[in-house]
Design a protein around this motif. Structure first.
Motif, PDB file in Angstrom:
ATOM      1  N   ALA A  73       0.863  -1.182   0.000  1.00 21.82           N
ATOM      2  CA  ALA A  73       0.000   0.000   0.000  1.00 21.82           C
ATOM      3  C   ALA A  73       0.893   1.223   0.000  1.00 21.82           C
ATOM      4  CB  ALA A  73      -0.909  -0.014   1.226  1.00 21.82           C
ATOM      5  N   LEU A  74       1.035   1.861  -1.163  1.00 21.12           N
ATOM      6  CA  LEU A  74       1.817   3.081  -1.291  1.00 21.12           C
ATOM      7  C   LEU A  74       0.900   4.181  -1.818  1.00 21.12           C
ATOM      8  CD1 LEU A  74       5.159   1.794  -2.886  1.00 21.12           C
ATOM      9  CD2 LEU A  74       4.690   2.283  -0.487  1.00 21.12           C
ATOM     10  N   PRO A  75       1.217   5.429  -1.526  1.00 18.18           N
ATOM     11  CA  PRO A  75       0.384   6.525  -2.026  1.00 18.18           C
ATOM     12  C   PRO A  75       0.338   6.558  -3.555  1.00 18.18           C
ATOM     13  CG  PRO A  75       1.893   7.308  -0.338  1.00 18.18           C
ATOM     14  CD  PRO A  75       2.295   5.902  -0.662  1.00 18.18           C
ATOM     15  N   ASP A  76      -0.726   7.133  -4.095  1.00 19.03           N
ATOM     16  CA  ASP A  76      -0.830   7.318  -5.546  1.00 19.03           C
ATOM     17  C   ASP A  76       0.401   8.061  -6.045  1.00 19.03           C
ATOM     18  OD1 ASP A  76      -3.291   6.086  -5.595  1.00 19.03           O
ATOM     19  OD2 ASP A  76      -4.436   7.955  -5.547  1.00 19.03           O
ATOM     20  N   GLY A  77       0.778   7.761  -7.262  1.00 21.72           N
ATOM     21  CA  GLY A  77       1.898   8.465  -7.870  1.00 21.72           C
ATOM     22  C   GLY A  77       3.213   7.700  -7.837  1.00 21.72           C
ATOM     23  N   GLY A  80      25.777 -18.246  23.897  1.00 18.07           N
ATOM     24  CA  GLY A  80      26.872 -17.513  23.267  1.00 18.07           C
ATOM     25  C   GLY A  80      26.442 -16.188  22.664  1.00 18.07           C
ATOM     26  N   GLY A  81      25.384 -15.593  23.197  1.00 13.59           N
ATOM     27  CA  GLY A  81      24.885 -14.322  22.672  1.00 13.59           C
ATOM     28  C   GLY A  81      24.084 -14.455  21.383  1.00 13.59           C
ATOM     29  N   LEU A  82      23.696 -15.689  21.035  1.00 18.31           N
ATOM     30  CA  LEU A  82      22.952 -15.928  19.801  1.00 18.31           C
ATOM     31  C   LEU A  82      21.531 -15.380  19.913  1.00 18.31           C
ATOM     32  CD1 LEU A  82      22.981 -17.281  16.978  1.00 18.31           C
ATOM     33  CD2 LEU A  82      22.113 -19.349  18.101  1.00 18.31           C
ATOM     34  N   ARG A  83      21.099 -14.703  18.846  1.00 19.70           N
ATOM     35  CA  ARG A  83      19.734 -14.181  18.755  1.00 19.70           C
ATOM     36  C   ARG A  83      19.162 -14.601  17.411  1.00 19.70           C
ATOM     37  NH1 ARG A  83      18.545 -11.213  23.006  1.00 19.70           N
ATOM     38  NH2 ARG A  83      16.559 -10.635  22.067  1.00 19.70           N
ATOM     39  N   VAL A  84      17.855 -14.654  17.336  1.00 22.04           N
ATOM     40  CA  VAL A  84      17.179 -15.014  16.100  1.00 22.04           C
ATOM     41  C   VAL A  84      16.040 -14.022  15.847  1.00 22.04           C
ATOM     42  CG1 VAL A  84      15.653 -16.692  17.244  1.00 22.04           C
ATOM     43  CG2 VAL A  84      16.074 -16.871  14.794  1.00 22.04           C
ATOM     44  N   ILE A  85      15.927 -13.607  14.607  1.00 18.60           N
ATOM     45  CA  ILE A  85      14.818 -12.742  14.212  1.00 18.60           C
ATOM     46  C   ILE A  85      13.827 -13.585  13.424  1.00 18.60           C
ATOM     47  CG2 ILE A  85      14.093 -10.766  12.807  1.00 18.60           C
ATOM     48  CD1 ILE A  85      16.859  -9.532  13.386  1.00 18.60           C
ATOM     49  N   ALA A  86      12.605 -13.631  13.928  1.00 21.55           N
ATOM     50  CA  ALA A  86      11.506 -14.292  13.228  1.00 21.55           C
ATOM     51  C   ALA A  86      10.756 -13.211  12.456  1.00 21.55           C
ATOM     52  CB  ALA A  86      10.577 -14.979  14.220  1.00 21.55           C
ATOM     53  N   PRO A  87      10.649 -13.354  11.128  1.00 20.65           N
ATOM     54  CA  PRO A  87       9.994 -12.314  10.340  1.00 20.65           C
ATOM     55  C   PRO A  87       8.480 -12.295  10.543  1.00 20.65           C
ATOM     56  CG  PRO A  87      10.533 -14.167   8.933  1.00 20.65           C
ATOM     57  CD  PRO A  87      11.098 -14.472  10.306  1.00 20.65           C
ATOM     58  N   THR A  88       7.903 -11.102  10.490  1.00 18.13           N
ATOM     59  CA  THR A  88       6.445 -10.956  10.512  1.00 18.13           C
ATOM     60  C   THR A  88       5.947 -10.385   9.194  1.00 18.13           C
ATOM     61  OG1 THR A  88       6.676  -8.803  11.598  1.00 18.13           O
ATOM     62  CG2 THR A  88       6.270 -10.723  13.014  1.00 18.13           C
ATOM     63  N   ARG A  89       6.753  -9.512   8.569  1.00 16.41           N
ATOM     64  CA  ARG A  89       6.452  -9.028   7.229  1.00 16.41           C
ATOM     65  C   ARG A  89       7.725  -8.482   6.603  1.00 16.41           C
ATOM     66  NH1 ARG A  89       2.416  -3.920   7.772  1.00 16.41           N
ATOM     67  NH2 ARG A  89       3.992  -2.382   8.230  1.00 16.41           N
ATOM     68  N   ALA A  90       7.677  -8.308   5.287  1.00 11.78           N
ATOM     69  CA  ALA A  90       8.847  -7.807   4.568  1.00 11.78           C
ATOM     70  C   ALA A  90       8.377  -7.006   3.363  1.00 11.78           C
ATOM     71  CB  ALA A  90       9.731  -8.971   4.109  1.00 11.78           C
ATOM     72  N   LEU A  91       9.263  -6.156   2.890  1.00 11.74           N
ATOM     73  CA  LEU A  91       9.038  -5.372   1.688  1.00 11.74           C
ATOM     74  C   LEU A  91      10.306  -5.499   0.859  1.00 11.74           C
ATOM     75  CD1 LEU A  91       7.148  -3.323   0.221  1.00 11.74           C
ATOM     76  CD2 LEU A  91       8.401  -1.519   1.417  1.00 11.74           C
ATOM     77  N   PRO A 149       9.269   0.634  -9.633  1.00 11.73           N
ATOM     78  CA  PRO A 149       8.191   0.089  -8.816  1.00 11.73           C
ATOM     79  C   PRO A 149       7.606  -1.208  -9.363  1.00 11.73           C
ATOM     80  CG  PRO A 149       7.272   1.749 -10.252  1.00 11.73           C
ATOM     81  CD  PRO A 149       8.757   1.666 -10.560  1.00 11.73           C
ATOM     82  N   ARG A 150       8.174  -1.704 -10.484  1.00 12.28           N
ATOM     83  CA  ARG A 150       7.555  -2.837 -11.185  1.00 12.28           C
ATOM     84  C   ARG A 150       7.419  -4.103 -10.350  1.00 12.28           C
ATOM     85  NH1 ARG A 150       9.649  -4.276 -16.655  1.00 12.28           N
ATOM     86  NH2 ARG A 150      11.412  -4.905 -15.405  1.00 12.28           N
ATOM     87  N   ASP A 151       8.370  -4.397  -9.464  1.00 14.03           N
ATOM     88  CA  ASP A 151       8.296  -5.653  -8.702  1.00 14.03           C
ATOM     89  C   ASP A 151       8.192  -5.420  -7.193  1.00 14.03           C
ATOM     90  OD1 ASP A 151      10.847  -4.756  -8.149  1.00 14.03           O
ATOM     91  OD2 ASP A 151      11.862  -6.598  -8.745  1.00 14.03           O
TER      92      ASP A 151
END
Length: 177
Positions: free
Chosen positions: A20-24, A151-162, A168-170
């Protein structure tokens, strides 16, 4: 901190849609040119440098470059629990992860949590994936993230991406369920 499940246990239900991006902005009217998630994942896995944004306790953003690996639909990174970004995500786990390019854009939103990885499972696979940094002097052993503190390990679980590689084609928004 349990070790994340095996690859067959981590199933991402990923839906691609027009953002969802503005018109134009010139977005196409059809979804026929949307990026496939596997192509975006390839970019995430191949990247050497990532930008991680977290939120300070006072609400100000904090951005830091990170090394890490995209594996099994998640982003794994490590470091000292004393760093600003780790202290931030301990209070507010919401993060964004960006690739370096301003033309081949991948922006992942998700949550960062502490985890661990036993050497005979995920740790071995992480060690192999982190091999992309060996020439820079970072080559963690499979047991680097075992033990109580992970060992300081962290994980990012995605919720959304762009993502887009030919804006703007793809331009494509992904939702994870």
């Amino acid at each position: 901190m349990p070790e994340p499940g095996s690859p067959t246990e981590i199933q991402l239900d990923v839906r691609a849609e027009l953002p969802a991006l503005p018109d134009g902005y010139g977005l196409p009217e059809s979804i026929s040119g949307l990026l496939p998630w596997d192509r975006v994942e390839s970019e995430l896995a191949a990247a050497q440098h990532y930008w991680l944004t977290s939120v300070r306790p006072d609400g100000r953003p904090h951005v830091v470059p990170r090394w890490g690996v995209w594996l099994d639909g998640r982003f794994y990174y490590d470091g000292s629990p004393a760093t600003r970004h780790t202290r931030n995500v301990e209070v507010n786990p919401a993060v964004t992860l960006n690739l370096e390019s301003g033309s081949r854009v991948v922006i992942v939103e998700g949550t960062s949590t502490a985890t661990r990885a036993d050497a005979d499972g995920l740790g071995g696979r992480l060690s192999s994936a982190f091999g992309k940094y060996a020439d820079a002097g970072y080559a963690p052993a499979p047991d680097a993230w075992a033990g109580i503190d992970g060992g300081g390990l962290r994980v990012i679980a995605p919720t959304r991406a762009l993502a887009w590689f030919d804006f703007p084609r793809d331009c494509t928004r992904f939702r994870f369920e």
